[in-house]
Design an enzyme around this catalytic site. Structure first.
Site, short mmCIF file in Angstrom:
data_model
loop_
_atom_site.label_atom_id
_atom_site.label_comp_id
_atom_site.label_asym_id
_atom_site.label_seq_id
_atom_site.Cartn_x
_atom_site.Cartn_y
_atom_site.Cartn_z
N CYS A 196 22.77 30.04 105.86
CA CYS A 196 21.64 30.15 106.44
C CYS A 196 21.54 31.27 108.32
CB CYS A 196 21.03 29.00 106.75
SG CYS A 196 21.14 28.10 105.44
N HIS A 210 19.37 24.97 115.35
CA HIS A 210 19.02 25.19 113.85
C HIS A 210 18.71 23.79 112.99
CE1 HIS A 210 20.95 26.68 109.88
NE2 HIS A 210 21.31 25.77 109.50
N GLU A 213 25.72 19.26 115.26
CA GLU A 213 25.49 20.31 116.19
C GLU A 213 24.51 19.65 117.18
OE1 GLU A 213 21.49 23.77 116.42
OE2 GLU A 213 21.18 22.33 114.80
N LYS A 260 11.86 24.34 113.29
CA LYS A 260 11.98 24.07 111.34
C LYS A 260 11.63 22.72 110.84
CE LYS A 260 16.50 26.34 109.65
NZ LYS A 260 17.01 26.02 111.73
N HIS A 274 12.90 25.14 106.13
CA HIS A 274 13.98 25.69 106.54
C HIS A 274 13.88 27.17 105.18
CE1 HIS A 274 18.41 27.07 107.25
NE2 HIS A 274 18.32 25.62 106.95
N PHE A 284 25.76 27.88 104.62
CA PHE A 284 27.01 27.01 103.69
C PHE A 284 27.88 27.80 103.84
CE2 PHE A 284 23.46 24.54 100.57
CZ PHE A 284 22.95 23.57 101.46
#
Length: 417
Positions: free
Chosen positions: A168, A308, A319, A340, A345, A404
């Site tokens: 991502c 994010h 975050e 998002k 996403h 990831f």
């Protein structure tokens, strides 16, 4: 880390194909007004999965953009990249006339690549046949670098050409690496971003099995709710975001429109877990700090964070903690939002599409909201611009992307002066 940015880099063109529609303008309108693209999966029967909805690119007809012959050799993720790149290049006014093609490069990544092709060919392969056959297009359709390769082939760009695969964080890393390529003098213009088309039975099923996706099947449009106490997972999406980044004096010489300056880039590793973020936000904090320092700024100079913000329990909490730890008291003055909540996403494309959102925020003096925010989470207690866009003339934006594998990427964008 001291900045070494003698060659300034600016964004002169943007292109987006998103679940909200084709075109950067359509995308911008959707995120400003919280028009969620989440709906029941249309590309295949998802009724037997625990999640049955996603943010697919619908209304896209390949034959309107490519010939039958081209479609045969282009996976969907490459098709989306080509459409977004075409828009970005046209928007930038970049032409071959008088240009040195060796000074124009491409860096476009994807988190997963040609999974649609892989699935199709795996189903067709009969190992019990006397002569098992696999399409000659299998490899060139599924490999991630073909997005960059095809853009270069079609436009004749002979400069640096590469692809990132950092989950991502891919789109953000692509733009950051493109900036650095220009800064060190290896190119003058780069076409950069990310693309993804992994809403397939295998890709979708994999994320379902990880229990990463929201299961709000009765109310898909409200499923992506970053920072909300009742968030239960992210909404899988697809699309592509591409920007043209260019050395400043070249852009000025040709009278190019300048959206924003790409001023800083930071990247790090959590070195913690294959999917979960490090709980204290250590890696995210490191990447944000690096980007700010690379831009020659201090944390107090940042006005807005495009987070994010995946709508997952662990990511949003980590975050938030990273932002509060890095920015201290200034964290309370920061505007923070996650787009998002509208697009879902977009995986490897997310960071690039969200960079376009930041660029538009400078142009239009308005910040996109975090939609679907209903119940505050005490662990996510920042000013997340809930539900309504906000007029604001920001100077500095920070764009976060965490993938990831614990791979983090952050960009600092500045209002062009």
């Amino acid at each position: 880390m001291s900045p070494n940015n003698s060659r300034r880099v600016v964004i002169t063109g943007v292109g987006v194909i998103s679940p909200n529609g084709i075109g950067a303008g359509v995308f911008w309108d959707a995120i400003l007004h919280g028009k969620s693209a989440a709906r029941k999966v249309e590309g295949f029967d998802a009724s037997r999965f625990p999640t049955t909805f996603a943010c697919e690119v619908t209304g896209y007809v390949p034959t309107e953009h490519f010939s039958t012959k081209e479609i045969k050799r282009l996976d969907r993720f490459v098709q989306l990249a080509l459409i977004a790149a075409k828009e970005a290049i046209a928007d930038s006014g970049l032409t071959a006339e008088g240009a040195d093609p060796s000074r124009i490069g491409v860096v476009i990544g994807s988190g997963i690549g040609g999974i649609q092709t892989l699935e199709t060919e795996a189903r067709a392969l009969d190992l019990n046949a006397e002569n098992p056959k696999v399409s000659a297009f299998l490899i060139p359709k599924l490999i991630v670098n073909m997005a960059s390769g095809e853009v270069a082939i079609r436009h004749g760009f002979c400069g640096p050409n590469l692809s990132q695969v950092t989950a991502c964080a891919t789109g953000t890393h692509a733009i950051g690496d493109a900036m650095k390529i220009i800064q060190r003098g290896a190119a003058d213009v780069m076409v950069a971003g990310g693309t993804e088309a992994a809403v397939t039975p295998l890709g979708f099923g994999g994320f379902c099995s990880m229990k990463a996706l929201s299961r709000r099947n009765d109310d898909p449009t409200r499923a992506s709710r970053p920072f909300d106490l009742d968030r239960d997972g992210f909404v899988m999406g697809e699309g592509a975001g591409i920007v043209v980044v260019e050395e400043l004096t070249r852009a000025q010489k040709r009278g190019a429109k300048i959206y924003a300056e790409v001023a800083g880039y930071g990247l790090s590793a959590d070195a913690y877990h294959i999917t979960e973020p490090e709980p204290t936000g250590r890696g995210a904090r490191q990447a944000m700090a690096m980007a700010i320092a690379d831009a020659g700024l201090n944390p107090g100079d940042v006005d807005y964070v495009n987070a994010h913000g995946t709508s997952t329990r662990f990511n949003d909490k980590a975050e938030t903690l990273a932002i509060k730890t890095l920015f201290g008291d200034h964290a309370r003055k920061l505007a923070v939002s996650s787009t998002k909540s509208t697009t879902g996403h977009l995986l490897g494309a997310a960071g690039a599409v969200e960079s376009v959102a930041c660029a538009f925020a400078f142009q239009h003096n308005i910040l996109p909201p975090t939609s679907n925010y209903v119940t505050p989470d005490p662990d996510c207690d920042l000013d997340i611009i809930p539900n309504q866009a906000r007029e604001a003339k920001i100077r500095v934006a920070l764009n976060n992307a965490f993938g990831f594998g614990g791979q983090n990427g952050c960009l600092i964008l500045k209002r062009f002066q």
